[in-house]
Design a protein around this motif. Structure first.
Motif, PDB file in Angstrom:
ATOM      1  N   MET A   1       0.839  -1.179   0.000  1.00  0.00           N
ATOM      2  CA  MET A   1       0.000   0.000   0.000  1.00  0.00           C
ATOM      3  C   MET A   1       0.877   1.234   0.000  1.00  0.00           C
ATOM      4  N   ARG A   2       0.791   1.984  -1.054  1.00  0.00           N
ATOM      5  CA  ARG A   2       1.588   3.196  -1.145  1.00  0.00           C
ATOM      6  C   ARG A   2       1.005   4.254  -0.215  1.00  0.00           C
ATOM      7  N   GLY A   3       1.877   4.980   0.483  1.00  0.00           N
ATOM      8  CA  GLY A   3       1.433   6.048   1.350  1.00  0.00           C
ATOM      9  C   GLY A   3       1.349   5.658   2.816  1.00  0.00           C
ATOM     10  N   TYR A   4       1.373   4.377   3.119  1.00  0.00           N
ATOM     11  CA  TYR A   4       1.317   3.920   4.508  1.00  0.00           C
ATOM     12  C   TYR A   4       2.538   3.067   4.791  1.00  0.00           C
ATOM     13  N   SER A   5       3.045   3.167   6.008  1.00  0.00           N
ATOM     14  CA  SER A   5       4.196   2.332   6.345  1.00  0.00           C
ATOM     15  C   SER A   5       3.731   0.892   6.481  1.00  0.00           C
ATOM     16  N   GLU A   6       4.642  -0.021   6.316  1.00  0.00           N
ATOM     17  CA  GLU A   6       4.309  -1.444   6.437  1.00  0.00           C
ATOM     18  C   GLU A   6       3.771  -1.777   7.821  1.00  0.00           C
ATOM     19  N   VAL A   7       4.253  -1.074   8.831  1.00  0.00           N
ATOM     20  CA  VAL A   7       3.816  -1.335  10.200  1.00  0.00           C
ATOM     21  C   VAL A   7       2.317  -1.100  10.342  1.00  0.00           C
ATOM     22  N   MET A   8       1.811  -0.068   9.694  1.00  0.00           N
ATOM     23  CA  MET A   8       0.390   0.258   9.802  1.00  0.00           C
ATOM     24  C   MET A   8      -0.481  -0.798   9.135  1.00  0.00           C
ATOM     25  N   ALA A   9       0.033  -1.460   8.132  1.00  0.00           N
ATOM     26  CA  ALA A   9      -0.771  -2.406   7.368  1.00  0.00           C
ATOM     27  C   ALA A   9      -0.677  -3.837   7.890  1.00  0.00           C
ATOM     28  N   VAL A  10       0.111  -4.072   8.906  1.00  0.00           N
ATOM     29  CA  VAL A  10       0.375  -5.435   9.349  1.00  0.00           C
ATOM     30  C   VAL A  10      -0.812  -6.081  10.047  1.00  0.00           C
ATOM     31  N   GLN A  11      -1.391  -5.405  11.014  1.00  0.00           N
ATOM     32  CA  GLN A  11      -2.430  -6.034  11.824  1.00  0.00           C
ATOM     33  C   GLN A  11      -3.462  -4.989  12.253  1.00  0.00           C
ATOM     34  N   PRO A  12      -4.747  -5.333  12.145  1.00  0.00           N
ATOM     35  CA  PRO A  12      -5.769  -4.384  12.596  1.00  0.00           C
ATOM     36  C   PRO A  12      -5.685  -4.158  14.097  1.00  0.00           C
ATOM     37  N   VAL A  13      -6.136  -2.996  14.535  1.00  0.00           N
ATOM     38  CA  VAL A  13      -6.101  -2.640  15.947  1.00  0.00           C
ATOM     39  C   VAL A  13      -7.157  -3.419  16.724  1.00  0.00           C
ATOM     40  N   MET A  14      -8.294  -3.694  16.072  1.00  0.00           N
ATOM     41  CA  MET A  14      -9.364  -4.454  16.724  1.00  0.00           C
ATOM     42  C   MET A  14     -10.070  -5.296  15.678  1.00  0.00           C
ATOM     43  N   THR A  15     -10.820  -6.252  16.144  1.00  0.00           N
ATOM     44  CA  THR A  15     -11.566  -7.099  15.214  1.00  0.00           C
ATOM     45  C   THR A  15     -12.816  -6.356  14.751  1.00  0.00           C
ATOM     46  N   ALA A  16     -13.424  -6.854  13.695  1.00  0.00           N
ATOM     47  CA  ALA A  16     -14.668  -6.257  13.203  1.00  0.00           C
ATOM     48  C   ALA A  16     -15.751  -6.325  14.271  1.00  0.00           C
ATOM     49  N   GLU A  17     -15.795  -7.414  15.000  1.00  0.00           N
ATOM     50  CA  GLU A  17     -16.795  -7.568  16.055  1.00  0.00           C
ATOM     51  C   GLU A  17     -16.611  -6.524  17.154  1.00  0.00           C
ATOM     52  N   GLU A  18     -15.349  -6.264  17.516  1.00  0.00           N
ATOM     53  CA  GLU A  18     -15.067  -5.240  18.525  1.00  0.00           C
ATOM     54  C   GLU A  18     -15.490  -3.855  18.038  1.00  0.00           C
ATOM     55  N   LEU A  19     -15.217  -3.565  16.779  1.00  0.00           N
ATOM     56  CA  LEU A  19     -15.618  -2.279  16.212  1.00  0.00           C
ATOM     57  C   LEU A  19     -17.139  -2.138  16.209  1.00  0.00           C
ATOM     58  N   ILE A  20     -17.831  -3.173  15.776  1.00  0.00           N
ATOM     59  CA  ILE A  20     -19.294  -3.138  15.747  1.00  0.00           C
ATOM     60  C   ILE A  20     -19.851  -2.900  17.150  1.00  0.00           C
ATOM     61  N   GLU A  21     -19.288  -3.551  18.138  1.00  0.00           N
ATOM     62  CA  GLU A  21     -19.746  -3.381  19.515  1.00  0.00           C
ATOM     63  C   GLU A  21     -19.487  -1.960  20.011  1.00  0.00           C
ATOM     64  N   ARG A  22     -18.331  -1.400  19.686  1.00  0.00           N
ATOM     65  CA  ARG A  22     -18.034  -0.022  20.098  1.00  0.00           C
ATOM     66  C   ARG A  22     -19.013   0.961  19.461  1.00  0.00           C
ATOM     67  N   VAL A  23     -19.285   0.768  18.183  1.00  0.00           N
ATOM     68  CA  VAL A  23     -20.216   1.662  17.489  1.00  0.00           C
ATOM     69  C   VAL A  23     -21.611   1.515  18.087  1.00  0.00           C
ATOM     70  N   ARG A  24     -22.010   0.289  18.389  1.00  0.00           N
ATOM     71  CA  ARG A  24     -23.339   0.049  18.958  1.00  0.00           C
ATOM     72  C   ARG A  24     -23.498   0.765  20.294  1.00  0.00           C
ATOM     73  N   ARG A  25     -22.442   0.799  21.090  1.00  0.00           N
ATOM     74  CA  ARG A  25     -22.498   1.409  22.422  1.00  0.00           C
ATOM     75  C   ARG A  25     -22.154   2.904  22.431  1.00  0.00           C
ATOM     76  N   ALA A  26     -21.762   3.437  21.297  1.00  0.00           N
ATOM     77  CA  ALA A  26     -21.326   4.837  21.239  1.00  0.00           C
ATOM     78  C   ALA A  26     -22.489   5.795  21.484  1.00  0.00           C
ATOM     79  N   ALA A  27     -22.155   6.916  22.050  1.00  0.00           N
ATOM     80  CA  ALA A  27     -23.150   7.970  22.247  1.00  0.00           C
ATOM     81  C   ALA A  27     -23.545   8.549  20.888  1.00  0.00           C
ATOM     82  N   PRO A  28     -24.712   9.159  20.800  1.00  0.00           N
ATOM     83  CA  PRO A  28     -25.105   9.772  19.522  1.00  0.00           C
ATOM     84  C   PRO A  28     -24.174  10.932  19.173  1.00  0.00           C
TER      85      PRO A  28
END
Length: 71
Positions: A1-28
């Motif tokens: 991926m041009r423009g991003y360091s290899e370190v950024m592209a190696v591993q996601p910070v959280m799983t999709a399930e974790e992201l969905i749960e955070r969004v579900r619980r987020a304030a409006p």
């Protein structure tokens, strides 16, 4: 991926399930809850978003032309 360091592209910070749960619980969103670009511009209207998307499309086209020339 041009423009991003290899370190950024190696591993996601959280799983999709974790992201969905955070969004579900987020304030409006609040009235000042808008995207702010690196250069400080605020994408706080449809017009601002469309202008930015036009810039992104132009930059991608420019990079594609440059890639074709280098090939």
């Amino acid at each position: 991926m041009r423009g991003y360091s290899e370190v950024m592209a190696v591993q996601p910070v959280m799983t999709a399930e974790e992201l969905i749960e955070r969004v579900r619980r987020a304030a409006p969103p609040t009235p000042d809850d808008v995207t702010i670009l690196w250069d400080g511009r605020r994408l706080d209207s449809r017009e601002a978003v469309m202008e930015w998307l036009t810039e992104v499309a132009a930059k991608r086209a420019e990079e594609a032309i440059g890639a074709d020339v280098r090939s």
